[in-house]
Design a protein around this motif. Sequence first.
Motif, short mmCIF file in Angstrom:
data_model
loop_
_atom_site.label_atom_id
_atom_site.label_comp_id
_atom_site.label_asym_id
_atom_site.label_seq_id
_atom_site.Cartn_x
_atom_site.Cartn_y
_atom_site.Cartn_z
N ARG A 1 -10.89 93.25 33.73
CA ARG A 1 -10.33 92.34 34.72
C ARG A 1 -10.87 90.93 34.50
NH1 ARG A 1 -12.11 94.57 40.29
NH2 ARG A 1 -14.03 94.85 39.05
N PRO A 2 -10.01 89.94 34.33
CA PRO A 2 -10.49 88.57 34.14
C PRO A 2 -10.88 87.94 35.47
CG PRO A 2 -8.11 88.58 34.14
CD PRO A 2 -8.54 90.03 34.24
N ILE A 3 -11.75 86.93 35.42
CA ILE A 3 -12.02 86.11 36.59
C ILE A 3 -10.84 85.16 36.77
CG2 ILE A 3 -13.59 84.44 37.64
CD1 ILE A 3 -15.80 85.46 35.82
N VAL A 4 -10.20 85.20 37.92
CA VAL A 4 -9.03 84.35 38.16
C VAL A 4 -9.32 83.26 39.19
CG1 VAL A 4 -7.38 86.12 37.46
CG2 VAL A 4 -8.10 85.99 39.85
N SER A 5 -10.57 83.10 39.59
CA SER A 5 -10.94 82.02 40.50
C SER A 5 -10.95 80.69 39.76
CB SER A 5 -12.33 82.26 41.09
OG SER A 5 -12.39 83.48 41.79
N GLY A 6 -10.55 79.62 40.44
CA GLY A 6 -10.66 78.28 39.90
C GLY A 6 -10.02 78.14 38.53
N ARG A 7 -10.76 77.47 37.63
CA ARG A 7 -10.28 77.24 36.27
C ARG A 7 -10.84 78.25 35.27
NH1 ARG A 7 -8.28 72.00 35.32
NH2 ARG A 7 -9.33 71.78 33.31
N HIS A 8 -11.46 79.31 35.77
CA HIS A 8 -11.96 80.34 34.87
C HIS A 8 -10.88 80.90 33.95
CE1 HIS A 8 -16.14 80.76 36.21
NE2 HIS A 8 -15.71 80.56 37.45
N PRO A 9 -9.65 81.18 34.45
CA PRO A 9 -8.64 81.70 33.52
C PRO A 9 -8.33 80.73 32.38
CG PRO A 9 -7.96 82.03 35.80
CD PRO A 9 -9.15 81.15 35.84
N ARG B 1 -15.89 75.25 26.20
CA ARG B 1 -16.89 75.44 25.14
C ARG B 1 -17.83 76.61 25.43
NH1 ARG B 1 -16.31 70.03 25.00
NH2 ARG B 1 -18.05 69.65 26.43
N PRO B 2 -18.39 76.75 26.65
CA PRO B 2 -19.18 77.97 26.89
C PRO B 2 -18.37 79.23 26.67
CG PRO B 2 -19.61 76.34 28.60
CD PRO B 2 -18.46 75.82 27.79
N ALA B 3 -17.10 79.22 27.07
CA ALA B 3 -16.25 80.40 26.89
C ALA B 3 -16.06 80.71 25.41
CB ALA B 3 -14.90 80.19 27.56
N ARG C 1 -22.19 76.25 44.34
CA ARG C 1 -21.29 77.41 44.38
C ARG C 1 -19.85 76.98 44.18
NH1 ARG C 1 -18.54 80.96 43.72
NH2 ARG C 1 -18.44 83.03 44.68
N ALA C 2 -19.47 75.81 44.71
CA ALA C 2 -18.11 75.31 44.50
C ALA C 2 -17.86 75.02 43.03
CB ALA C 2 -17.88 74.06 45.35
N MET C 3 -18.85 74.47 42.34
CA MET C 3 -18.71 74.21 40.91
C MET C 3 -18.60 75.51 40.12
SD MET C 3 -21.61 71.23 40.72
CE MET C 3 -21.54 71.06 38.95
N LEU C 4 -19.38 76.50 40.51
CA LEU C 4 -19.33 77.79 39.84
C LEU C 4 -17.99 78.48 40.09
CD1 LEU C 4 -20.90 79.87 38.18
CD2 LEU C 4 -21.80 80.80 40.30
N GLY D 1 -15.46 77.11 37.86
CA GLY D 1 -15.64 77.39 36.44
C GLY D 1 -16.29 76.29 35.64
N GLN D 2 -17.04 75.40 36.29
CA GLN D 2 -17.64 74.26 35.60
C GLN D 2 -18.99 74.64 34.98
OE1 GLN D 2 -17.69 71.42 38.76
NE2 GLN D 2 -15.53 70.95 38.58
N LEU D 3 -18.97 75.64 34.13
CA LEU D 3 -20.20 76.07 33.47
C LEU D 3 -20.72 75.00 32.52
CD1 LEU D 3 -19.47 79.81 32.62
CD2 LEU D 3 -20.58 78.86 34.64
N ASP D 4 -19.81 74.21 31.94
CA ASP D 4 -20.25 73.16 31.03
C ASP D 4 -21.08 72.11 31.75
OD1 ASP D 4 -17.95 72.47 32.48
OD2 ASP D 4 -17.37 70.94 31.03
N LEU D 5 -20.60 71.66 32.91
CA LEU D 5 -21.34 70.66 33.67
C LEU D 5 -22.64 71.24 34.23
CD1 LEU D 5 -21.23 67.75 34.66
CD2 LEU D 5 -20.02 68.55 36.69
N LEU D 6 -22.59 72.47 34.71
CA LEU D 6 -23.80 73.11 35.23
C LEU D 6 -24.82 73.32 34.11
CD1 LEU D 6 -22.23 75.77 37.62
CD2 LEU D 6 -23.61 73.79 38.29
N GLY D 7 -24.36 73.75 32.95
CA GLY D 7 -25.27 73.98 31.84
C GLY D 7 -25.92 72.69 31.35
#
Length: 643
Positions: free
Chosen positions: A47-55, A96-98, A160-163, A166-172
């Motif tokens: 099952r993919p994550i479909v929240s935010g921009r994760h897809p 890029r993290p993906a 949590r809103a950033m997560l 799907g903003q893993l790049d900015l968080l990282g």
Amino acid sequence: MDDAPTGGFREQPVWLVAAAVVVVAQAGLALGLFGTGRQWAAVTDDRPIVSGRHPLHLYHGTLGAAAFRDHRNATCYDPAFQAGYPKTPVFDGGSRPAELFALAGGTGYRPAAYKTGVLVFLMLIPGAFIAAARGAGLPAGPAVLTGCFGVLLAWCPAVRAMLEDGQLDLLGAGLAAAVFVPWLGRYARYPGPEPCLVLAGLALAGWYAHPLVWVGLLPVMLVFYLVFAPHHGPGWHLGLAGVVSFGVVPNAWWLIDWKNYWWLQQPSSSDHIPLPPWEAVLGAPADYAALCAGLPGGAVVPLVALGGLVLLWAGGHRAAAWLSLLTAVLAVCAARLAATWPRVPPEVPTRVAPFALALLTPAAAFGVWEVMRRARAGGAGVALCAAALFLVGWADGPGAPLANLAGVRTQPFLLGLTPEQQRLVDALREHTTPAARILWEEAGERPGGNWSVLLPLYTGRAFLGGLDTDSEIDHGYCGLRNQCLSGRPLAEWTDKELSEFCRWYNVGWVVCRTPGTAERWARCAEVNERGEKRPLARAVARFTENGQPVVLLALDRPLTFVLDGRAVLESADAKRIVLTNVEPNALGYVDLSFHHFEGLHPHPSYLPPLLKCSNPVTRDPVDHIRIWMPGPVPRIVLVWEHP
């Protein structure tokens, strides 16, 4: 002074137990994102994550990893959306993290690899904050307390809103920078191989995650160098140069593309947007209070951190103290500038504020530690904090009362397609073919609304629209959004114009997600040579999605990706477009219903470079492909070759 700081985990290994408890607590909180049962199976299923921009990141991560395996570059040309568009580091740099997760997870589309990568990233957070505290010179006890504070910061509403988005790049990148700055202070006072290696690794990860964050650190690096360079010899300078080089040089392979495709960014670099007046940037006290709104403790933690900075300074860790304060102040200034600059999204300041607080977290933890230590409760206090986090992570009950009490936001992601969405996917497989594109209407904000980017992976079809609801790149001009086609109200299009649009983009089906759109396409008709009207569209399936009606229309028109001349489209994917039995028109060329992109080359190699053709009716800012050829060719392959 070359002696390493004391009081660390080597001298006091018992603190490693407390650090492990914090990491395990974070693991429980992270698993909660994939379901209230905290089950590992929810991470490893399909099952993919479909929240935010994760897809979107998952889709582009799959494409980028495949492209990297083929030609050692993650940029590619994707014909599955928007009549062909460039997947670059500029458009969806957050993938890029993906891409790393996909490369580690094996070939093909693997949602489990992406979810595992997200989980691993989250589990690194407490360790990163502990490392930041050690870089600032804190002993093991307050370092573990810093890890506890870092976990609370990681689950506050702002982060949590950033997560969720799907903003893993900015968080990282922000996390790496928050560790990098105090270790700069350590390098200033205790130069040696260990801080050099740590700084180099952080620079490598930070530049890869989000280069703009690290460009923003350049003023800090400049001030750092001007202050400390006169006090050190050539070895110190070479070490610092090595840190900078190790961050930039290994990332040059994609940073070059980032520079080359900068024109894809929005707002455009050609837009002349004046800087806001300094009075607006300076703001009022209420503006700074707004930056603290989504942070744990509000404005209390920054105030505690200021006291901790004073204690750090008094304790001899002056470099780490003033570097952290300087960087935090610059981050707050950047947040205020973003809040007043036109066209900057309103959520940007709230993304920068957690970074400023992360820089001050070691100081805040040190201030609290000193208070507890003087009350002879330092060790007990840290152990209690770690135990409390463990309970929140693993023993919280229905409704998450403990998490709510601690200010932790761990609501699960949206995982997988809903039954309604799965029925729509099945209908697209049944009622459509690869012979034409599907025009997908993007209609407003809906939970998990970006799931449509995964449709080519589930159906094997090509689409106009559905790639990214927030995208403004020129290649999305041909989209249907909120009853507007190519930015023009659908009601204003004549039947003849709609027919030409469908020919130009080879549209064979339309997914209508608003009643007005379905009604307009149902009225669309073509007039034959005898003046008789023939309906162009007919409904073949009806659904609902989140309570909203969805209608799939089939268009009665010739389906072909060849606009002029003759050819058979054998296949089209991110690796190549294959045409067979290609015959030019009387003028010697074949026009295709695919967007042109620099770097696309035809094979056999004796064919001249691709040309461009435009359509005055659609007024698409991106031209389509024209192949000039001396005569019939049995097979032509268009390959994007990195220029």
